[in-house]
Design a protein around this motif. Structure first.
Motif, PDB file in Angstrom:
ATOM      1  N   GLY A 154      25.978  74.956  28.678  1.00 28.25           N
ATOM      2  CA  GLY A 154      25.967  74.037  27.553  1.00 28.25           C
ATOM      3  C   GLY A 154      24.784  73.107  27.591  1.00 28.25           C
ATOM      4  O   GLY A 154      24.330  72.634  26.578  1.00 28.25           O
ATOM      5  N   PRO A 294      22.125  76.022  25.694  1.00 27.06           N
ATOM      6  CA  PRO A 294      23.266  76.729  25.097  1.00 27.06           C
ATOM      7  C   PRO A 294      23.914  76.033  23.916  1.00 27.06           C
ATOM      8  O   PRO A 294      24.453  76.691  23.023  1.00 27.06           O
ATOM      9  N   ASN A 295      23.880  74.695  23.883  1.00 24.44           N
ATOM     10  CA  ASN A 295      24.471  73.995  22.736  1.00 24.44           C
ATOM     11  C   ASN A 295      23.682  74.184  21.449  1.00 24.44           C
ATOM     12  O   ASN A 295      24.161  73.838  20.372  1.00 24.44           O
ATOM     13  N   ASP A 296      22.460  74.706  21.564  1.00 21.80           N
ATOM     14  CA  ASP A 296      21.666  75.003  20.365  1.00 21.80           C
ATOM     15  C   ASP A 296      22.141  76.336  19.805  1.00 21.80           C
ATOM     16  O   ASP A 296      21.575  77.394  20.060  1.00 21.80           O
ATOM     17  N   THR A 297      23.191  76.287  19.030  1.00 23.65           N
ATOM     18  CA  THR A 297      23.849  77.515  18.583  1.00 23.65           C
ATOM     19  C   THR A 297      23.060  78.278  17.538  1.00 23.65           C
ATOM     20  O   THR A 297      23.281  79.474  17.344  1.00 23.65           O
ATOM     21  N   ASP A 298      22.160  77.619  16.851  1.00 27.33           N
ATOM     22  CA  ASP A 298      21.326  78.302  15.869  1.00 27.33           C
ATOM     23  C   ASP A 298      20.034  77.506  15.687  1.00 27.33           C
ATOM     24  O   ASP A 298      19.853  76.435  16.273  1.00 27.33           O
ATOM     25  N   THR A 301      20.377  73.821  14.404  1.00 28.16           N
ATOM     26  CA  THR A 301      20.881  72.901  15.425  1.00 28.16           C
ATOM     27  C   THR A 301      19.782  72.540  16.413  1.00 28.16           C
ATOM     28  O   THR A 301      19.613  71.378  16.792  1.00 28.16           O
ATOM     29  N   TYR A 302      19.036  73.563  16.824  1.00 27.82           N
ATOM     30  CA  TYR A 302      17.926  73.330  17.760  1.00 27.82           C
ATOM     31  C   TYR A 302      16.886  72.391  17.152  1.00 27.82           C
ATOM     32  O   TYR A 302      16.470  71.414  17.782  1.00 27.82           O
ATOM     33  N   ASP A 350      17.803  83.561  18.286  1.00 36.21           N
ATOM     34  CA  ASP A 350      18.743  84.022  19.307  1.00 36.21           C
ATOM     35  C   ASP A 350      18.095  84.923  20.345  1.00 36.21           C
ATOM     36  O   ASP A 350      18.727  85.252  21.355  1.00 36.21           O
ATOM     37  N   LYS A 354      18.336  80.636  26.804  1.00 38.51           N
ATOM     38  CA  LYS A 354      18.750  79.236  26.739  1.00 38.51           C
ATOM     39  C   LYS A 354      18.818  78.673  28.166  1.00 38.51           C
ATOM     40  O   LYS A 354      19.388  79.284  29.065  1.00 38.51           O
ATOM     41  N   ASP A 356      20.357  76.717  30.822  1.00 37.26           N
ATOM     42  CA  ASP A 356      21.690  76.167  31.064  1.00 37.26           C
ATOM     43  C   ASP A 356      21.779  75.344  32.336  1.00 37.26           C
ATOM     44  O   ASP A 356      22.800  74.730  32.619  1.00 37.26           O
TER      45      ASP A 356
END
Length: 846
Positions: A154, A294-298, A301-302, A350, A354, A356
């Motif tokens: 995350g 990992p919290n950058d889901t798309d 968001t990033y 994607d 990421k 982590d």
């Protein structure tokens, strides 16, 4: 470097700490000598050893290794108390007037507000500015990444953002304004306290700080000072904060952005700067873009997290140039994945890995020791010698399945299994498969190098690689093509990033670096038109610079800060123009410097708020009222048409638009102001707060090799350094260099030698909690005993170069032990640099 090598000749004052350029950067040091010769510039050398740099200095001070923040913090105190500050610069160009949130606490007890002792982390919510009119911060508004949490997927949570409208006090009298907090923070760093911590006698210290701050005596703004440093600052568990303190001093004295000023890092290799520019660090992408977590889901968001929003007083303006992060990032993704990166798939967001957790240097070796890393490709990197804790690294390699080493000589890493102490029987139990690939040396390949001054210069191959040696890029390309074929034939869990990677080189197995450079510069993927000038860039043409980058997929750029290096006009990095109209060493047509061929960063600060140079004899840029834009001898690092009355801040990369005396949330892990902490191994408790001696965020690993010594057994401070006659770990394979320095030695004070009964050239053991280094004693008066809080403390110096590979001079009489057998595997929590410049040892006759 904020400035550059040649620009050092423009200075009036030099403080050289954490570096020894006369010996380690002898060609660049000529500019310091030119400043002394032509401008009567003064040079202050502060070092644990009396070096050749010290021999040229107007003033030399011997300092205990690892106490630089105490020295510099006392300098801040002296400058403020004696009104040797650049008041107009301070008020207008720094965050000195910004008011900090209520609840922020200074570290009188060694801890800032928000410390969590259970997790050894900080809640940084109080490390923020006070907002006006309910302008609270927005998550991600700082543009900084959350800190990776070890073992936790995350990557942490985004830090709270900076307020849009910042409360401020131009009188600098508000008790919570940055200036008053800084004044309070360093009020504890009295000359007497500095003496007790650093070992520098009070009278000598006062002479040094008086000399350095004299450039602001009686309010003078014409003179300028520079601070010059190298890895003697970075290789500490608080190295980033040492450099921060230097930046604060230069902001306080108004020296940043000015010819002859700045904070200037001396890089130890010809292309170290280029390596970091191209994402040599695990948590960045090329051009210092933030790596996804990992919290950058798309993509959205990033980009929200890493794109800063302006944070400033309402009447002021901020260019906040990192607001263009979406343009830089999308153009980078187009360079990575070409047609496979589309708006519909988030420009292949994607596909990127990421981050982590912490993947920095010491963590890689710790993970290998613990069986998590099964193999390593090491190109031009001698991990066994570089350290820290060579024993741990060797034992980690014993557990790896395979190791690939690309080098020009057999080195200690590729022959780790032959290290001293490993028997023939033990060698038979080591199952690591080692592949050694002969690579090309620097003179056998073309390409660019980026020096300390950010100058990107093309070089040409002098001779072809010998025998079966191959170019580095050929080896990498051919490994990649074979891996791609495996994915094509066998599939995999997620083959898309490999199969869709753009590899648009004329010869895919032998990529020309000129084509790579053009890719870094960037090109148009559709016809582009400048709305103001109406200039048109056709699809397929090279871009003139990063101002043309788009976030809609119509531009491609491998590294935004390198955009402009290879344009339609040709290879700017191959230029060799020797004209220098200003006479200040700008040489605008020699090679190319990032960004945008600027030689001095933040050069708007070389002028007063009205746009006139502080020193008319060293004019860099200025406001041209008739033309309605900024002009100058250098490329203005500023919005070209921003009128001085707009009060746009000169520090355009910060959301605030000003320089940071106080580093707000998200900037640094261990504090908004630098605080003196002792090295992990120290001969004394921290005199400012004995209950919190060390940086509270430093992590210690748990392997049997991660041992630490105390002053009861190990009472001598040891620091490592380099020699002019050797180039790291390569030149010990060259007979001429070996003749100059045929064997290792340890530099020890005469007084210590007398106490131990050691004579010059005696073989001695240097012993730390981690290992033993054996070499001849070099008894010298260049290191002297120091009084630290009333106790005599010795320091010794250890060159890093020799190991168990290279020409075996005096075979059988040389223990051939690496220096980093001694150093601890602890790092700075910001830059993750190991602490090689201050640790504890004991010595004895062999």
């Amino acid at each position: 470097m904020t400035n550059g090598w040649i620009d050092i000749k423009n200075t009036d004052m030099m403080l050289i700490m954490g570096g020894n350029p006369a010996e380690n950067h002898p060609c660049g040091f000529k500019w310091a000598m030119e400043a002394k010769r032509n401008r009567n510039a003064k040079l202050i050398s502060v070092d644990p050893r009396f070096t050749r740099t010290s021999a040229t200095a107007d003033l030399f001070l011997q300092i205990r290794a690892g106490t630089d923040i105490a020295f510099l913090g006392g300098l801040i105190r002296y400058a403020i108390e004696n009104n040797r500050i650049a008041k107009e610069y301070l008020v207008n160009y720094t965050n000195a007037s910004f008011i900090v949130k209520e609840g922020f606490k200074l570290p009188e007890d060694g801890l800032f507000s928000g410390f969590d002792s259970a997790g050894s982390t900080y809640d940084k919510s109080t490390w923020n500015y006070e907002g006006v009119g309910g302008s609270g911060g927005q998550a991600g508004a700082t543009g900084h990444a959350p800190e990776p949490v070890p073992g936790k997927v995350g990557g942490g949570t985004p830090p709270p953002g900076l307020p849009l409208n910042v409360a401020y006090d131009l009188t600098l009298e508000h008790p919570r304004c940055v200036f008053q907090l800084m004044k309070q923070q360093y009020s504890r760093y009295t000359p007497e306290t500095v003496e007790r911590i650093t070992g520098i006698p009070k009278d000598q210290y006062l002479k040094a700080v008086d000399m350095f701050t004299s450039v602001r005596k009686d309010g003078d703004m014409k003179k300028v000072a520079t601070i010059i440093y190298a890895v003697g600052w970075t290789q500490h568990t608080f190295g980033t904060q040492i450099i921060r303190t230097a930046a604060m001093i230069q902001l306080l004295l108004g020296n940043v952005g000015r010819a002859g000023g700045g904070v200037n890092a001396l890089r130890g290799h010809s292309n170290i700067q280029g390596a970091t520019d191209m994402a040599g660090l695990f948590d960045s992408l090329p051009g210092y873009l933030k790596a996804p977590v990992p919290n950058d889901t798309d993509l959205a968001t990033y980009l929200k997290r890493v794109t800063p929003t302006s944070s400033k007083p309402t009447p002021w303006d901020s260019m906040n140039y990192y607001q263009n992060t979406p343009k830089f990032f999308v153009s980078f993704m187009k360079s990575m994945y070409g047609d496979a990166a589309t708006k519909e798939n988030g420009f292949a967001f994607d596909y990127l890995p990421k981050v982590d957790r912490d993947y920095s240097w010491t963590h890689i070796w710790d993970d290998m020791y613990n069986g998590k890393v099964k193999g390593m490709l090491a190109f031009g990197m001698n991990g066994v010698m570089i350290g820290p804790d060579t024993n741990k690294n060797i034992n980690a390699l014993k557990k790896a399945d395979w190791l690939v080493v690309g080098e020009i000589y057999p080195d200690e890493t590729s022959e780790f299994w032959r290290a001293p102490g490993i028997t023939t029987d033990e060698q038979k139990t080591i199952n690591t498969t080692v592949y050694r690939l002969p690579c090309a040396g620097f003179a056998e390949k073309d390409g660019s190098m980026t020096n300390s001054a950010r100058w990107v210069t093309w070089k040409y191959a002098a001779v072809p690689p010998p025998g079966q040696a191959r170019l580095d890029q050929d080896i990498i390309a051919q490994i990649f093509l074979r891996v791609r074929d495996l994915y094509k034939n066998d599939g995999g869990k997620f083959p898309d990033p490999i199969l869709n990677l753009s590899w648009a080189y004329a010869d895919s197995a032998h990529p020309a670096l000129s084509q790579v450079a053009m890719e870094l510069n960037g090109k148009a993927l559709a016809d582009l038109t400048d709305p103001v000038t109406k200039q048109v860039i056709k699809a397929g043409q090279q871009l003139p610079g990063f101002a043309w980058l788009k976030d809609d997929g119509t531009t491609l750029c491998g590294n935004w800060i390198y955009s402009g290096c290879w344009t339609e006009a040709g290879a700017q990095i191959q230029r060799r123009g020797t004209e220098d109209p200003s006479g200040m060493g700008v040489f605008p047509n020699w090679a190319w410097s990032w960004p945008a061929n600027r030689r001095v960063l933040y050069n708007r600060a070389s002028c007063n708020p009205e746009g006139k140079p502080w020193d008319p004899t060293r004019k860099q840029i200025w406001w041209n009222e008739a033309a309605g834009k900024w002009a100058g001898n250098d490329v203005p690092d500023f919005k070209p048409d921003s009128h001085p009355k707009d009060h746009m801040g000169p520090f355009i990369m910060n959301p605030e638009g000003v320089g940071r005396l106080f580093a707000p949330i998200g900037v640094l892990a261990d504090g908004p102001f630098p605080e003196h902490y002792e090295p992990i191994e120290s001969p004394t408790k921290n005199l400012l707060h004995p209950q919190q001696s060390n940086n509270p965020l430093v992590k210690k690993f748990k392997t049997p090799y991660d041992k630490f010594g105390g002053p009861e057994e190990y009472s001598i401070v040891c620091t490592t350094y380099r020699l002019t006659e050797q180039y790291h770990y390569w030149t010990k394979n060259n007979p001429m260099n070996v003749q100059l320095i045929p064997e290792p030695f340890v530099e020890i004070p005469v007084e210590l030698a007398n106490e131990k009964g050691i004579r010059g050239a005696d073989m001695i053991h240097v012993i730390s909690a981690r290992g033993t280094y054996t070499a001849k004693a070099f008894v010298t008066r260049r290191l002297k005993p120091m009084m630290i809080d009333g106790k005599k403390v010795y320091q010794i110096g250890l060159p890093i170069h020799q190991g168990f590979r290279g020409i075996p001079e005096d075979e059988g009489r040389d223990a051939r032990t690496p220096a980093n057998l001694l150093t601890p595997s602890v790092t700075d929590p910001n830059a993750h640099t190991p602490e090689s410049k201050g640790f504890l040892v004991k010595i004895e006759k062999a």
